[in-house]
Every structure is written in structure tokens, then in C-alpha cells.
Write a protein that holds these residues in place. Structure first.
Motif, PDB file in Angstrom:
ATOM      1  N   VAL A 243       0.926  -1.225   0.006  1.00  0.00           N
ATOM      2  CA  VAL A 243      -0.031  -0.046  -0.160  1.00  0.00           C
ATOM      3  C   VAL A 243       0.998   1.346  -0.045  1.00  0.00           C
ATOM      4  O   VAL A 243       1.913   1.351   0.866  1.00  0.00           O
ATOM      5  CB  VAL A 243      -1.026  -0.009   1.366  1.00  0.00           C
ATOM      6  N   SER A 244       0.619   2.210  -0.827  1.00  0.00           N
ATOM      7  CA  SER A 244       1.308   3.235  -0.831  1.00  0.00           C
ATOM      8  C   SER A 244       0.861   4.603  -0.743  1.00  0.00           C
ATOM      9  O   SER A 244       1.355   5.794  -0.728  1.00  0.00           O
ATOM     10  CB  SER A 244       2.219   3.488  -2.169  1.00  0.00           C
ATOM     11  N   THR A 245      -0.435   4.682  -0.355  1.00  0.00           N
ATOM     12  CA  THR A 245      -1.125   5.866   0.143  1.00  0.00           C
ATOM     13  C   THR A 245      -1.524   5.546   1.569  1.00  0.00           C
ATOM     14  O   THR A 245      -2.421   4.754   2.056  1.00  0.00           O
ATOM     15  CB  THR A 245      -2.451   6.065  -0.748  1.00  0.00           C
ATOM     16  N   VAL A 246      -1.213   6.405   2.368  1.00  0.00           N
ATOM     17  CA  VAL A 246      -1.796   6.472   3.814  1.00  0.00           C
ATOM     18  C   VAL A 246      -2.352   7.925   4.448  1.00  0.00           C
ATOM     19  O   VAL A 246      -1.820   8.964   4.234  1.00  0.00           O
ATOM     20  CB  VAL A 246      -0.339   6.252   4.803  1.00  0.00           C
ATOM     21  N   ASP A 247      -3.476   7.515   4.834  1.00  0.00           N
ATOM     22  CA  ASP A 247      -4.188   8.821   5.466  1.00  0.00           C
ATOM     23  C   ASP A 247      -3.778   9.087   6.974  1.00  0.00           C
ATOM     24  O   ASP A 247      -3.490   8.101   7.617  1.00  0.00           O
ATOM     25  CB  ASP A 247      -5.837   8.632   5.914  1.00  0.00           C
ATOM     26  N   SER A 248      -3.538  10.462   7.194  1.00  0.00           N
ATOM     27  CA  SER A 248      -3.227  10.832   8.435  1.00  0.00           C
ATOM     28  C   SER A 248      -3.493  12.156   8.726  1.00  0.00           C
ATOM     29  O   SER A 248      -4.057  12.933   7.679  1.00  0.00           O
ATOM     30  CB  SER A 248      -1.574  10.720   8.725  1.00  0.00           C
ATOM     31  N   SER A 249      -3.473  12.480  10.116  1.00  0.00           N
ATOM     32  CA  SER A 249      -3.840  13.809  10.381  1.00  0.00           C
ATOM     33  C   SER A 249      -2.748  14.654  11.171  1.00  0.00           C
ATOM     34  O   SER A 249      -2.264  14.161  12.145  1.00  0.00           O
ATOM     35  CB  SER A 249      -5.113  13.702  11.249  1.00  0.00           C
ATOM     36  N   ALA A 250      -2.466  15.792  10.863  1.00  0.00           N
ATOM     37  CA  ALA A 250      -1.599  16.858  11.494  1.00  0.00           C
ATOM     38  C   ALA A 250      -1.619  16.892  12.947  1.00  0.00           C
ATOM     39  O   ALA A 250      -2.937  17.155  13.315  1.00  0.00           O
ATOM     40  CB  ALA A 250      -1.234  17.917  10.730  1.00  0.00           C
ATOM     41  N   GLY A 251      -0.884  16.536  13.875  1.00  0.00           N
ATOM     42  CA  GLY A 251      -0.939  16.603  15.267  1.00  0.00           C
ATOM     43  C   GLY A 251      -1.850  15.363  15.780  1.00  0.00           C
ATOM     44  O   GLY A 251      -2.091  15.562  17.072  1.00  0.00           O
ATOM     45  N   GLY A 252      -2.249  14.653  15.090  1.00  0.00           N
ATOM     46  CA  GLY A 252      -3.091  13.386  15.592  1.00  0.00           C
ATOM     47  C   GLY A 252      -4.553  13.934  15.751  1.00  0.00           C
ATOM     48  O   GLY A 252      -5.326  13.454  16.515  1.00  0.00           O
ATOM     49  N   LEU A 253      -4.954  15.000  15.145  1.00  0.00           N
ATOM     50  CA  LEU A 253      -6.485  15.621  15.243  1.00  0.00           C
ATOM     51  C   LEU A 253      -7.452  14.435  14.779  1.00  0.00           C
ATOM     52  O   LEU A 253      -7.168  13.950  14.037  1.00  0.00           O
ATOM     53  CB  LEU A 253      -6.472  16.985  14.659  1.00  0.00           C
ATOM     54  N   GLY A 254      -8.479  14.656  15.517  1.00  0.00           N
ATOM     55  CA  GLY A 254      -9.666  14.027  14.771  1.00  0.00           C
ATOM     56  C   GLY A 254     -10.146  12.931  15.622  1.00  0.00           C
ATOM     57  O   GLY A 254      -9.808  12.449  16.549  1.00  0.00           O
ATOM     58  N   GLY A 255     -11.493  12.564  15.027  1.00  0.00           N
ATOM     59  CA  GLY A 255     -11.957  11.290  15.630  1.00  0.00           C
ATOM     60  C   GLY A 255     -13.200  10.850  14.681  1.00  0.00           C
ATOM     61  O   GLY A 255     -12.921  11.122  13.231  1.00  0.00           O
ATOM     62  N   CYS A 256     -14.452  10.547  15.201  1.00  0.00           N
ATOM     63  CA  CYS A 256     -15.659  10.349  14.297  1.00  0.00           C
ATOM     64  C   CYS A 256     -16.820  10.760  15.029  1.00  0.00           C
ATOM     65  O   CYS A 256     -16.940  10.289  16.207  1.00  0.00           O
ATOM     66  CB  CYS A 256     -15.559   8.736  14.008  1.00  0.00           C
ATOM     67  N   PRO A 257     -17.329  11.724  14.400  1.00  0.00           N
ATOM     68  CA  PRO A 257     -18.733  12.293  15.338  1.00  0.00           C
ATOM     69  C   PRO A 257     -19.631  11.215  15.426  1.00  0.00           C
ATOM     70  O   PRO A 257     -20.573  11.483  16.145  1.00  0.00           O
ATOM     71  CB  PRO A 257     -19.158  13.457  14.330  1.00  0.00           C
ATOM     72  N   TYR A 258     -19.733  10.151  14.737  1.00  0.00           N
ATOM     73  CA  TYR A 258     -20.950   9.163  14.993  1.00  0.00           C
ATOM     74  C   TYR A 258     -20.410   8.001  15.537  1.00  0.00           C
ATOM     75  O   TYR A 258     -20.970   6.995  15.714  1.00  0.00           O
ATOM     76  CB  TYR A 258     -21.499   8.885  13.685  1.00  0.00           C
ATOM     77  N   ALA A 259     -19.068   7.909  16.100  1.00  0.00           N
ATOM     78  CA  ALA A 259     -18.596   6.979  16.799  1.00  0.00           C
ATOM     79  C   ALA A 259     -17.825   7.408  18.034  1.00  0.00           C
ATOM     80  O   ALA A 259     -16.636   7.655  17.896  1.00  0.00           O
ATOM     81  CB  ALA A 259     -17.738   6.007  15.932  1.00  0.00           C
ATOM     82  N   GLU A 260     -18.433   7.296  19.145  1.00  0.00           N
ATOM     83  CA  GLU A 260     -17.877   7.969  20.367  1.00  0.00           C
ATOM     84  C   GLU A 260     -16.619   7.315  20.879  1.00  0.00           C
ATOM     85  O   GLU A 260     -15.728   7.923  21.297  1.00  0.00           O
ATOM     86  CB  GLU A 260     -19.107   7.973  21.362  1.00  0.00           C
ATOM     87  N   SER A 261     -16.442   5.861  20.419  1.00  0.00           N
ATOM     88  CA  SER A 261     -15.144   5.454  20.917  1.00  0.00           C
ATOM     89  C   SER A 261     -14.013   5.809  19.975  1.00  0.00           C
ATOM     90  O   SER A 261     -12.827   5.315  20.476  1.00  0.00           O
ATOM     91  CB  SER A 261     -15.429   3.871  21.079  1.00  0.00           C
TER      92      SER A 261
END
Length: 314
Positions: A243-261
Motif C-alpha cells: 500500500v502506498s497511500t496512507v491517510d493521516s492527520s497533522a498533530g493527530g487531530l480528529g475522531g468520528c462524530p458518529y462513533a464515540e469510541s
């Protein structure tokens, strides 16, 4: 800023099936910020995007055309795109949930979009007010029209490894749903560990099943959350499968608004540290990324969850 000052990892190239170069699909400005309770000013979002582009990231998911009622943080999508200073060579995809969202994206001059599907029935109901099979009736006209307009279309597939309501998700089910998204005309499928429960063994098995079903790894990306501290291990497993495309978020920000865990995304800085150590090219400057994440953390009023940002004094 030199390698000695940053304490960069020693490069120990190990091919072992690894790609020579990885595309970092930066989701921080959209997925990273969508859960923030306090509205982030559009000026801050614009500067964040510009800082990330200056750090060498070539794909920046800018925003989403989801209805403002569901994600108020992204209600400024039109204003943001209208004021965005697009850097040459940088792609700025946006998430499009339905045909109305596509209309807005086309009016804003967007050239790269993404749709967001579910591998499980419960999440399809909670996130899309649909079913696993029913979601395709919504996606088909979006993808068809977008492709006819010459847009590149990516598909996200959520709950690929575990669902907080349904438990472990059968890999064969994920492959079946993922194949249908690609068959609609999506050029890339991002496999999401939405609640961060995946292990490296699960990642390898799922990727093997996709390739066994005739889907090349060049059509696949991975999107890991670090709920159980497995995001980097899972990423390494995916890289070893090609695999040569990886999703990531600067600073580790984020979650999922529809999955609290679901806790934060894989931090871009942590990903870059891994890639640098493996000798895999990616085009980003770690020092500039760390600076951008520190800057955003200050605006949000809390420290960055990225281990690399913290280790380097963030």
C-alpha cells in the motif's frame, strides 16, 4: 532545521515489499477538525492549510459539503474554498455526501471529491440513514456525475475491522462492499479502522483478500485511528503489503462524530518518522509539520496528541 536538531531517526532502508514512495493523504483540516466543539475561524483553517502545504504535503483534504446541521464546524466550506490560496501541485479534495453536496462542490470549482460509505449495517444507519446496500443508490449518481465532469473520486469505507455496535466485521463483507464502491467508478478505496481496533494481522488478511478478489494495492489506501496504540503497527503492515497511500492527520487531530469510541487519527508527524526511518520517500518536511501542528494546538488550546510533536517539544 537540521537532522541533528530534530533528532531524526536513522534511515535503515528495508525493502521487504515496501513501496519506494508513499503519498500522505492529509485529513487534518477536514476529519481532524470536524469534531471540535468550538468553531474554528475560517482564517485559522486557511492558515493551517497553507502551513501544511508549505510543509510539502501534496494532498490536503480541505473540507466537506455535508449539511451544516450535522457538522457545524464545516459550515464555512464555500467561504473557505473561495478564499483558499491553492498552491501549484497540491490537491485539495473535499468530502461529498450526496448529489446536493456534489452540486456545491462543482460550483466551488472542486476537482477532487470523496464519498463516505459504511461496511456495516448499524453504522450505515447511524451515519447515512441508509443500509449497506441502500447507500449505493445514493453514491451512484454522485460518482457518475463527478466522473462525467472529469473529477477524481475517492471512496472511504468505514468500520472495516470492528464496529462498536456489531463487533468484529467479517473481512469478506468489507471486500464485497469495497469492490462495489470501486466498481461504481471510484479510483481509490480508503480502508478505515474507524474505532481503532485493528491489528496488523487483520490488516494483512484484509489486504490479501482484496488482492485475491482482483483489487490491486495501487487502488487501496489505509486510514487508521490510534485508539489502542496500533496505528503505526497497522500502517507498517499495510506498507509491507505494498500500500502506498496512507491517510493521516497533522498533530493527530480528529475522531468520528458518529462513533464515540473513536479517538484521534494517526498523526502525520508519527507517520513521517516511521517513513523516514524506513527510507521511504514522502516529500514532507518534519520540522515544518511539527511547527504547523504546534501552531494549531495553540489555537485549539491544548497540546498535540502526536508523540513526535511532543517528543520534539510540542
Amino acid at each position: 532545521m537540521g537532522a541533528r536538531e530534530l533528532g531524526l531517526p536513522e534511515r535503515v532502508p528495508s525493502r521487504d515489499g515496501l513501496p519506494e514512495r508513499v503519498t500522505i493523504w492529509e485529513v487534518g483540516p477536514r476529519d481532524g477538525l470536524q469534531n471540535e466543539q468550538a468553531v474554528v475561524p475560517v482564517e485559522v483553517k486557511l492558515e493551517f492549510l497553507d502551513r501544511l502545504a508549505a510543509a510539502g504535503l501534496g494532498v490536503l483534504e480541505a473540507t466537506s459539503f455535508v449539511h451544516p446541521k450535522w457538522v457545524p464546524q464545516l459550515a464555512d466550506a464555500e467561504e473557505l474554498l473561495g478564499r483558499l490560496d491553492r498552491r501549484p501541485g497540491v490537491r485539495y479534495p473535499v468530502l461529498v455526501p450526496n448529489e446536493r453536496g456534489l452540486d456545491r462542490a462543482l460550483a466551488a470549482g472542486v476537482r477532487h471529491i470523496a464519498v463516505f460509505g459504511s461496511a456495516t449495517e448499524t453504522f450505515a444507519q447511524r451515519n447515512l440513514n441508509s443500509t449497506v446496500d441502500g447507500q449505493f443508490a445514493m453514491f451512484e449518481p454522485v460518482v457518475g456525475r463527478a466522473r462525467a465532469e472529469g473529477l477524481e473520486v475517492r471512496a472511504y469505507l468505514s468500520m472495516c475491522f470492528g464496529d462498536p455496535w456489531e463487533g468484529p466485521v467479517p473481512a469478506e463483507q468489507v471486500v464485497r462492499v469495497g469492490r462495489r464502491l470501486l466498481d461504481l467508478g471510484c479510483s481509490q478505496l480508503s480502508l478505515g479502522d474507524t474505532v481503532g481496533v485493528a491489528t496488523a494481522g487483520q490488516v494483512e488478511r484484509l489486504l490479501d483478500l482484496f488482492t485475491g478478489a482482483g483489487v490491486g494495492v495501487d487502488a487501496l489506501a489505509v486510514h487508521f485511528h490510534d485508539t489502542y496504540g496500533q496505528a503505526l503497527a497497522n500502517t507498517h503492515a499495510a506498507l509491507r503489503k505494498g500500500v502506498s497511500t496512507v491517510d493521516s492527520s497533522a498533530g493527530g487531530l480528529g475522531g468520528c462524530p458518529y462513533a464515540e469510541s473513536a479517538t484521534g487519527n494517526l498523526a502525520t508527524e508519527d507517520l513521517v518518522w516511521l517513513l523516514d526511518g524506513l527510507g521511504i520517500e514522502h516529500g514532507a518536511d518534519l520540522g515544518e509539520l511539527v511547527a504547523a501542528s504546534r501552531w494549531m494546538a495553540e489555537r485549539l488550546g491544548r497540546p498535540s496528541p502526536s508523540r513526535v510533536v511532543r517528543a520534539l517539544g510540542g
